[in-house]
Design a protein around this motif. Structure first.
Motif, PDB file in Angstrom:
ATOM      1  N   ASN A  97      20.343  76.271  50.994  1.00 52.76           N
ATOM      2  CA  ASN A  97      20.164  75.272  49.954  1.00 52.76           C
ATOM      3  C   ASN A  97      19.044  74.277  50.261  1.00 52.76           C
ATOM      4  N   LYS A  98      18.416  74.402  51.417  1.00 52.71           N
ATOM      5  CA  LYS A  98      17.270  73.557  51.726  1.00 52.71           C
ATOM      6  C   LYS A  98      16.086  73.949  50.842  1.00 52.71           C
ATOM      7  N   ARG A  99      15.411  72.963  50.273  1.00 57.61           N
ATOM      8  CA  ARG A  99      14.298  73.238  49.381  1.00 57.61           C
ATOM      9  C   ARG A  99      13.155  73.894  50.154  1.00 57.61           C
ATOM     10  N   LEU A 100      12.674  75.009  49.631  1.00 56.21           N
ATOM     11  CA  LEU A 100      11.578  75.739  50.266  1.00 56.21           C
ATOM     12  C   LEU A 100      10.280  75.610  49.485  1.00 56.21           C
ATOM     13  N   ASN A 101      10.380  75.196  48.219  1.00 54.97           N
ATOM     14  CA  ASN A 101       9.225  75.276  47.329  1.00 54.97           C
ATOM     15  C   ASN A 101       8.741  73.894  46.903  1.00 54.97           C
ATOM     16  N   LYS A 102       7.436  73.794  46.741  1.00 55.16           N
ATOM     17  CA  LYS A 102       6.868  72.572  46.175  1.00 55.16           C
ATOM     18  C   LYS A 102       7.147  72.517  44.675  1.00 55.16           C
ATOM     19  N   LYS A 103       7.243  73.711  44.061  1.00 57.42           N
ATOM     20  CA  LYS A 103       7.578  73.795  42.650  1.00 57.42           C
ATOM     21  C   LYS A 103       9.045  74.190  42.501  1.00 57.42           C
ATOM     22  N   ILE A 104       9.614  73.871  41.340  1.00 50.93           N
ATOM     23  CA  ILE A 104      10.961  74.356  41.040  1.00 50.93           C
ATOM     24  C   ILE A 104      10.834  75.831  40.676  1.00 50.93           C
ATOM     25  N   ARG A 105      11.428  76.677  41.485  1.00 54.79           N
ATOM     26  CA  ARG A 105      11.281  78.115  41.290  1.00 54.79           C
ATOM     27  C   ARG A 105      12.487  78.686  40.552  1.00 54.79           C
ATOM     28  N   PHE A 106      12.218  79.307  39.425  1.00 54.31           N
ATOM     29  CA  PHE A 106      13.214  80.073  38.699  1.00 54.31           C
ATOM     30  C   PHE A 106      13.055  81.540  39.088  1.00 54.31           C
ATOM     31  N   CYS A 107      14.137  82.285  38.982  1.00 52.91           N
ATOM     32  CA  CYS A 107      14.066  83.703  39.346  1.00 52.91           C
ATOM     33  C   CYS A 107      14.977  84.510  38.444  1.00 52.91           C
ATOM     34  N   TYR A 108      14.456  85.639  37.968  1.00 49.38           N
ATOM     35  CA  TYR A 108      15.267  86.597  37.217  1.00 49.38           C
ATOM     36  C   TYR A 108      15.218  87.930  37.939  1.00 49.38           C
ATOM     37  N   ALA A 109      16.381  88.533  38.133  1.00 50.51           N
ATOM     38  CA  ALA A 109      16.446  89.862  38.747  1.00 50.51           C
ATOM     39  C   ALA A 109      17.335  90.743  37.893  1.00 50.51           C
ATOM     40  N   GLY A 110      16.789  91.870  37.461  1.00 52.27           N
ATOM     41  CA  GLY A 110      17.597  92.783  36.666  1.00 52.27           C
ATOM     42  C   GLY A 110      16.777  93.527  35.635  1.00 52.27           C
ATOM     43  N   GLY A 111      17.451  94.377  34.877  1.00 50.62           N
ATOM     44  CA  GLY A 111      16.785  95.177  33.858  1.00 50.62           C
ATOM     45  C   GLY A 111      16.407  94.359  32.640  1.00 50.62           C
ATOM     46  N   LEU A 112      15.417  94.857  31.913  1.00 50.92           N
ATOM     47  CA  LEU A 112      14.969  94.211  30.679  1.00 50.92           C
ATOM     48  C   LEU A 112      15.295  95.062  29.464  1.00 50.92           C
ATOM     49  N   HIS A 113      16.084  96.118  29.679  1.00 49.96           N
ATOM     50  CA  HIS A 113      16.503  96.985  28.575  1.00 49.96           C
ATOM     51  C   HIS A 113      17.565  96.270  27.749  1.00 49.96           C
ATOM     52  N   LEU A 114      18.096  96.963  26.754  1.00 51.08           N
ATOM     53  CA  LEU A 114      19.086  96.377  25.843  1.00 51.08           C
ATOM     54  C   LEU A 114      18.565  95.083  25.227  1.00 51.08           C
ATOM     55  N   SER A 115      17.252  95.023  25.060  1.00 48.93           N
ATOM     56  CA  SER A 115      16.566  93.895  24.426  1.00 48.93           C
ATOM     57  C   SER A 115      16.716  92.579  25.199  1.00 48.93           C
ATOM     58  N   ARG A 116      17.041  92.672  26.487  1.00 43.93           N
ATOM     59  CA  ARG A 116      17.121  91.460  27.307  1.00 43.93           C
ATOM     60  C   ARG A 116      15.751  90.799  27.452  1.00 43.93           C
ATOM     61  N   TRP A 117      14.698  91.592  27.349  1.00 38.86           N
ATOM     62  CA  TRP A 117      13.353  91.050  27.522  1.00 38.86           C
ATOM     63  C   TRP A 117      13.055  89.955  26.501  1.00 38.86           C
ATOM     64  N   LYS A 118      13.626  90.047  25.319  1.00 37.69           N
ATOM     65  CA  LYS A 118      13.371  89.034  24.288  1.00 37.69           C
ATOM     66  C   LYS A 118      13.947  87.677  24.697  1.00 37.69           C
ATOM     67  N   SER A 119      15.163  87.695  25.225  1.00 36.95           N
ATOM     68  CA  SER A 119      15.788  86.444  25.670  1.00 36.95           C
ATOM     69  C   SER A 119      15.042  85.867  26.874  1.00 36.95           C
ATOM     70  N   LEU A 120      14.632  86.740  27.796  1.00 34.33           N
ATOM     71  CA  LEU A 120      13.876  86.261  28.955  1.00 34.33           C
ATOM     72  C   LEU A 120      12.544  85.671  28.523  1.00 34.33           C
ATOM     73  N   LEU A 121      11.929  86.271  27.519  1.00 37.51           N
ATOM     74  CA  LEU A 121      10.654  85.758  27.005  1.00 37.51           C
ATOM     75  C   LEU A 121      10.825  84.351  26.432  1.00 37.51           C
ATOM     76  N   THR A 122      11.971  84.069  25.835  1.00 41.92           N
ATOM     77  CA  THR A 122      12.252  82.730  25.322  1.00 41.92           C
ATOM     78  C   THR A 122      12.257  81.707  26.455  1.00 41.92           C
ATOM     79  N   ILE A 123      12.892  82.055  27.574  1.00 39.40           N
ATOM     80  CA  ILE A 123      12.940  81.154  28.724  1.00 39.40           C
ATOM     81  C   ILE A 123      11.558  80.985  29.345  1.00 39.40           C
ATOM     82  N   VAL A 124      10.827  82.089  29.490  1.00 44.13           N
ATOM     83  CA  VAL A 124       9.476  82.017  30.064  1.00 44.13           C
ATOM     84  C   VAL A 124       8.572  81.138  29.202  1.00 44.13           C
ATOM     85  N   SER A 125       8.676  81.253  27.895  1.00 43.89           N
ATOM     86  CA  SER A 125       7.863  80.430  26.988  1.00 43.89           C
ATOM     87  C   SER A 125       8.179  78.948  27.167  1.00 43.89           C
TER      88      SER A 125
END
Length: 301
Positions: free
Chosen positions: A154-182
């Protein structure tokens, strides 16, 4: 020789035709039973199993499970990871016979079992009512980190706040992830120090990399080995999970808990979820208090 050149579009057409042909042949063959030949029968007899554990998945496997269970007088325990029964062979009336056969075989099996397994408690609850038999939930298991490991990670490693997504983008998940990335891109443009790393499969990498790499906030888009995933998740500050809001995919994912949720929790990181609130993954996050859920698929910022 120009006549021998195949263009990219032609390759795509050929690939699409190949996929369609394979899918059609697979669906047609699903009504043909597997051959329980003497070699398989001999192996089963020598192995002497006490149960038939199976994920099922189609008509042929369901039929094979019934026949093995009956022939060797051993109980079957089906384990459902997704509500594939609700969606299989529902896309067209031409699969009416397949659909009826699937439902009949499944009901026949369910009348014989004393226990069924499901990926979530919500699925177990619904399947108890649907099949009138006992169902218990069993999630995917991961190594649980010690308290000291969590404190260290839990110690901060990054100068920036790092978000991370791990997993498939099928089943139209890519659209929801694109909303967050935007939304994160808007924060970056507003002077906030944010970044996102996206780890996905090789197939999704080829299909979606161009779409996501146009955003400056995306610092990495690629695949990663299972062995290294846990370390990369611990380098993040916030982990992201998404599901599609489209009705056709919700029927398939509504009762499922993603395999990544236990991995996320083991990384000791808060989880940000963009998904309908009645999806099992979203409900589990809310119940455990390990993250927050955004249940509206619209512009976030």
């Amino acid at each position: 020789n120009l006549n021998g050149i195949i263009t990219g579009n032609q390759i795509k057409k050929l690939s699409w035709k190949t996929v369609c042909i394979r899918r059609t042949l697979s669906q047609l063959s699903d009504i043909l039973p597997y051959n329980l030949n003497k070699y398989l029968s001999l192996w089963i007899g020598e192995f002497a199993p006490e149960i038939v554990y199976t994920n099922l998945g189609d008509i042929r496997l369901t039929d094979l499970t019934i026949r093995i269970s009956e022939k060797y007088k051993i109980p079957a325990i089906p384990h459902f990871m997704d509500d594939w029964i609700a969606t299989m062979y529902t896309s067209s009336i031409i699969y009416y016979f397949h659909r009826m056969l699937l439902l009949n075989k499944t009901k026949k099996l369910m009348r014989k079992i004393s226990l069924g397994m499901s990926i979530s408690e919500i699925m177990a609850h619904e399947y108890r009512k649907k099949f009138l038999c006992r169902f218990e939930s069993f999630m995917n298991t991961v190594r649980i980190p010690s308290e000291n490991e969590c404190l260290q990670s839990n110690k901060r490693l990054n100068k920036k706040i790092r978000f991370c997504y791990a997993g498939g983008l099928h089943l139209s998940r890519w659209k929801s992830l694109l909303t967050i990335v935007s939304a994160l891109e808007n924060l970056l443009q507003a002077g906030k120090h944010v970044e996102i790393f996206i780890y996905t499969s090789q197939n999704d990498l080829h299909q979606f990399k161009v779409m996501f790499s146009i955003f400056r906030v995306v610092k990495y888009f690629g695949n990663i080995s299972f062995e290294n995933l846990h370390k990369e998740l611990q380098k993040a500050d916030i982990l992201i999970h998404v599901e599609s809001f489209e009705e056709m995919f919700l029927k398939y994912t509504r009762l499922s808990i993603s395999t990544k949720i236990p991995q996320y929790m083991a990384a000791c990181r808060p989880i940000l979820v963009l998904a309908p609130s009645d999806v099992a993954s979203a409900q589990y996050i809310l119940q455990t208090g390990c993250g927050i859920v955004i249940n509206k698929n619209e512009k976030l910022l």
